[in-house]
Design a protein around this motif. Structure first.
Motif, PDB file in Angstrom:
ATOM      1  N   LEU A  13       8.049  22.519   9.434  1.00 15.79           N
ATOM      2  CA  LEU A  13       7.445  21.339  10.049  1.00 15.79           C
ATOM      3  C   LEU A  13       6.459  20.703   9.090  1.00 15.79           C
ATOM      4  N   ARG A  14       6.445  19.356   9.109  1.00 19.56           N
ATOM      5  CA  ARG A  14       5.466  18.589   8.334  1.00 19.56           C
ATOM      6  C   ARG A  14       4.797  17.604   9.283  1.00 19.56           C
ATOM      7  N   LEU A  15       3.511  17.398   9.064  1.00 19.73           N
ATOM      8  CA  LEU A  15       2.732  16.518   9.928  1.00 19.73           C
ATOM      9  C   LEU A  15       2.332  15.282   9.149  1.00 19.73           C
ATOM     10  N   ASN A  16       2.543  14.108   9.764  1.00 17.89           N
ATOM     11  CA  ASN A  16       2.120  12.835   9.187  1.00 17.89           C
ATOM     12  C   ASN A  16       1.359  12.096  10.275  1.00 17.89           C
ATOM     13  N   GLY A  17       0.039  12.192  10.261  1.00 20.83           N
ATOM     14  CA  GLY A  17      -0.765  11.664  11.360  1.00 20.83           C
ATOM     15  C   GLY A  17      -0.541  12.526  12.580  1.00 20.83           C
ATOM     16  N   ARG A  18       0.023  11.949  13.643  1.00 20.83           N
ATOM     17  CA  ARG A  18       0.359  12.725  14.841  1.00 20.83           C
ATOM     18  C   ARG A  18       1.857  12.977  14.945  1.00 20.83           C
ATOM     19  N   ALA A  96       3.404  26.473  12.262  1.00 22.05           N
ATOM     20  CA  ALA A  96       2.640  25.665  13.221  1.00 22.05           C
ATOM     21  C   ALA A  96       1.893  24.570  12.447  1.00 22.05           C
ATOM     22  N   VAL A  97       1.866  23.388  13.034  1.00 20.97           N
ATOM     23  CA  VAL A  97       1.057  22.309  12.463  1.00 20.97           C
ATOM     24  C   VAL A  97      -0.010  21.935  13.486  1.00 20.97           C
ATOM     25  N   THR A  98      -1.178  21.554  12.999  1.00 20.00           N
ATOM     26  CA  THR A  98      -2.288  21.221  13.906  1.00 20.00           C
ATOM     27  C   THR A  98      -2.922  19.888  13.513  1.00 20.00           C
ATOM     28  N   TYR A  99      -3.460  19.219  14.514  1.00 16.31           N
ATOM     29  CA  TYR A  99      -4.274  18.018  14.290  1.00 16.31           C
ATOM     30  C   TYR A  99      -5.308  17.947  15.384  1.00 16.31           C
ATOM     31  N   THR A 100      -6.368  17.191  15.131  1.00 14.23           N
ATOM     32  CA  THR A 100      -7.479  17.055  16.084  1.00 14.23           C
ATOM     33  C   THR A 100      -7.699  15.596  16.424  1.00 14.23           C
ATOM     34  N   ILE A 101      -7.909  15.366  17.709  1.00 14.02           N
ATOM     35  CA  ILE A 101      -8.241  14.007  18.181  1.00 14.02           C
ATOM     36  C   ILE A 101      -9.692  14.022  18.619  1.00 14.02           C
TER      37      ILE A 101
END
Length: 101
Positions: A13-18, A96-101
């Protein structure tokens, strides 16, 4: 015909923004594939992942989000009185990919 689990499925998995993008699944068992989204450690959503290689969770509530890819591993049809599988289950097949809002 018996299901064979010779190889363990894997996807990156790759994350680009959300927006999360997955690679093709290697060693694919051909069973249900889904995105699993957690917010602050609690599962908040699942979405089918077989047809699309990208996913963007629509929820914008503040928190730390973690997304993984899971595939169903069918062992047998045994279920408990609540109708849940007792031996067949979903297994994590990606990072796992993570992001914060």
């Amino acid at each position: 015909m018996e299901q064979k689990f010779d190889a363990t499925p894997k996807s990156e998995l790759r994350l680009n923004g959300r927006q999360v993008t997955r690679t093709d699944v290697t060693g694919d068992w051909g069973l249900q594939l889904r995105w699993v989204v957690k917010r602050d450690g609690k599962e908040v959503a699942t979405a089918p992942a077989r047809a699309e290689h990208t996913y963007e969770h629509p929820d914008t509530a503040p928190g730390t989000y973690e997304i993984v890819l899971e595939q169903f591993k069918y062992v047998n049809y045994a279920k408990n009185p609540q109708g849940e599988y007792t031996q067949s289950k979903f297994v994590v097949i990606s990072n796992a990919v993570t992001y914060t809002i």
